[in-house]
Enzyme design. Sequence first.
Site, PDB file in Angstrom:
ATOM      1  N   ASP B  16       0.856  -1.178   0.000  1.00 45.40           N
ATOM      2  CA  ASP B  16       0.000   0.000   0.000  1.00 45.40           C
ATOM      3  C   ASP B  16       0.894   1.230   0.000  1.00 45.40           C
ATOM      4  O   ASP B  16       1.654   1.450   0.939  1.00 45.40           O
ATOM      5  CB  ASP B  16      -0.872  -0.032   1.271  1.00 45.40           C
ATOM      6  N   ASP B 112      -2.372   2.567  -6.514  1.00 44.78           N
ATOM      7  CA  ASP B 112      -1.349   2.614  -5.464  1.00 44.78           C
ATOM      8  C   ASP B 112      -1.399   1.439  -4.508  1.00 44.78           C
ATOM      9  O   ASP B 112      -0.857   1.503  -3.417  1.00 44.78           O
ATOM     10  CB  ASP B 112      -1.468   3.933  -4.688  1.00 44.78           C
ATOM     11  N   GLU B 113      -2.063   0.364  -4.868  1.00 43.36           N
ATOM     12  CA  GLU B 113      -2.012  -0.810  -4.010  1.00 43.36           C
ATOM     13  C   GLU B 113      -2.215  -2.091  -4.811  1.00 43.36           C
ATOM     14  O   GLU B 113      -2.793  -2.078  -5.899  1.00 43.36           O
ATOM     15  CB  GLU B 113      -3.064  -0.726  -2.899  1.00 43.36           C
TER      16      GLU B 113
END
Lengths: 378, 415
Positions: B16, B112-113
């Site tokens: 993350d 973003d993860e």
Amino acid sequence: MKFIIQRDKLIASVQDVMKAISTRTAIPILTGMKIEAKDHGIKLTGSDSDISIESYIPAESDGMVHVEEIEEGSIVLQARYFPDIVRKLPEKTVEIEADSNLKVTIRSGKAEFNLNGQDAEEYPQLPKLQTDDSFELQTDLLKNLIKQTVFAISTMETRPILTGVNLKLEGKQLKFTATDSHRLASREIPVKEANIEFSSIVVPGKSLNELYKILDDTDEPIEISVTNNQILFRTKHLYFLSRLLDGTYPETSRLIPDQSKTVLYVNTKDLLNTIDRASLLAKEDRNNVVRLTTKDGQTVEITSNSPEVGRATEEISAKSIEGEELKISFSSKYMLDALKAIEYDEVKIEFTGAMRPFIIRPVNNDSILQLILPVRTY
Amino acid sequence: MSNWYPKKGRVIFHIDMNCFYASVGMAYNPKLKGKPLAIAGNPEERKGIVVTSSYEAREKGVKTTMPVWQARKLCPSLIIMHPNFDRYRTASAEMFKMLTDITPIIQPVSIDEGYIDITECKHLGNPIEIAQNLQNRILKELDLPCSIGIAPNKFLAKMASDMKKPLGMTVLRKRDLPYKLWPLPIEKMYGVGKKTAEKLQAIDITTIGKLAHANVYQLRQILGINGERLKNRANGIDHRIVDPEAVNEFKSIGSSQTLPEDTTNEADIRQLLHLLAENVERRLKRKQAAGRNVQIMIKYYDHKTITRSRKLPYYIDKKADILMIAKELFIQHWNSEPIRLLGITVQEVEEKQYIAQQLDIFTYEKEAEKEKLYNVIDRLSQKYGKNPFKQMHGTNIDDQPHTSFQKDFLNDYKQ
């Protein structure tokens, strides 16, 4: 009003008339069925204002008595209950009686039903058609015309005119055409005597489907009359009136290719069965696509492929293949519909390219034509 | 070394990125480091909201989705930046590329993860080492902080990555649940939204531990099938695999936008519908996809929101087609009250390679014109394998999508 009637005759007539009765109608009394008793017989009427059907049961025909003890009169009965009651009554005969208070009594054996009727005076008058402009046809031939075309109508309301079948009568040739814009079916037959011609009337597909169900498979004549907004089909005991669709039917004759690049002659049943098998893996939500590939002068390969399910392949030998090699994808459903409508053992399929319509006809018979637009795969 | 790996079961990471947009902004401009920074959409406009913010801003109470004026009030020294989607896209792609150096079993979840499954990565060391190396590499090469959760399944990995930020690394094994997971308040649980949390709190399920021991029947009554699923998760049970293909299963593609002011002006509305249809077309094009259901969303001045959709008998991917249906739906369903936001979504989306287009008797000529071209492609494809030509899909540098932006990026790292 009063009469005693043979129950089987009544059931048959009620069933026919029910085809025109809808529970959803703008005019409430049309949810009912009109019954008229005259000395010479009983007439039942149903209508949803698009279709109106009258079925007549003569008091006597061919020496058989169908209706007795007739006291003339008329009544409108709730169509929601009447057919089931008649169907389940215990005896072979039914007595129906209406009093001046519109109370109706139905008796059969020891069963008795009392229903509230409605005044027949309030039932709308069905338009009577001039029968001067008419022509005749064998009933079974008409049924054939309907069967071979009506399946190709559109079920989408986006182009309402395509939800009907186009009828044309010109030069003593009667032609039915239907298309949903993805396939087209047409059938032509000669008519013996016709004192009318019309080029572009469109009968709702629903009407023809109902008519098909009602008509018997008989070679007795059916009389067809046409005005500018209605069509009437009439046999000895049936009167079937339908509204016509408004609007202009698209010109379809120019859409039919007159030359071909690949011609395939094949046994109808073989092809039908092969495509039916291949379609098991063709998914409905992806247009039921199957692919046809010519292999050599004699062999055609039919394949279907669903990425998540699997793949089917089958070769079928043709009587002959003429012209260019071909690879084409199309809806198996349309193909099956078309092949079923062609009631001949051998078919000729004319292709003009993978992105163009192809034509299926019986060999040596141009009166039936099925046209299918292929599917483009990306 | 291998005793770090379970004999049965899997080892899964959830990676993350910390304050991703803000961190990328700082990586490009190190002077911003250590300062309160917020990324906001359209800061000068009325509806500008905070998309994300740095930890320094968060300390002052700045929160995601907060209006810019409110954030400024809480934190007067707040630096506000426009989003720069091209930079985020590049950074994200670089980050996912680093993951591919570890294993091909990657499931991106958003820009973003993502999850990776390192069960078969013993040759790279134990899970802690792999995670440490990955975190260091992302920090050193991209100047971006991330948190990594290490667990036997996706749910626990996700919960673990959330436990320590920034630059956290948390191992969450099943035996850790009673003291690491169960004390957490229920609304902290992944998969429990505001509504679900309220329902659970109403029956005194206030922590994840209480959910783990709750009565299945009772849960099923208030939450349906999801109740049982949540209880399982709370007990550390989650059988979902890390699926690299999951990204490709896009079912809908849409675009929505808030109007500069609440309006009933039909010209403004028409203009926005045009823009939205264009956005949707562009996204469909990028995915080489088409859909056969069009949905519009109307949010009124009073936040009352309606969605209306129409299913089509064929697939569409062109602006004109999307716009036509959207307009029809709009005319049919707009109650003439002022509108705050409009959205258009194409649903039931499929990749074109799986779509068969039924040709139409009245229009096939247009398609048939391209037939010769297709034939050539077909022949060359047979000769040289997969379609050697790809339709030119105009790649545009200004191509900055808005709402489904995050999902649009998921495939980029593969290119």
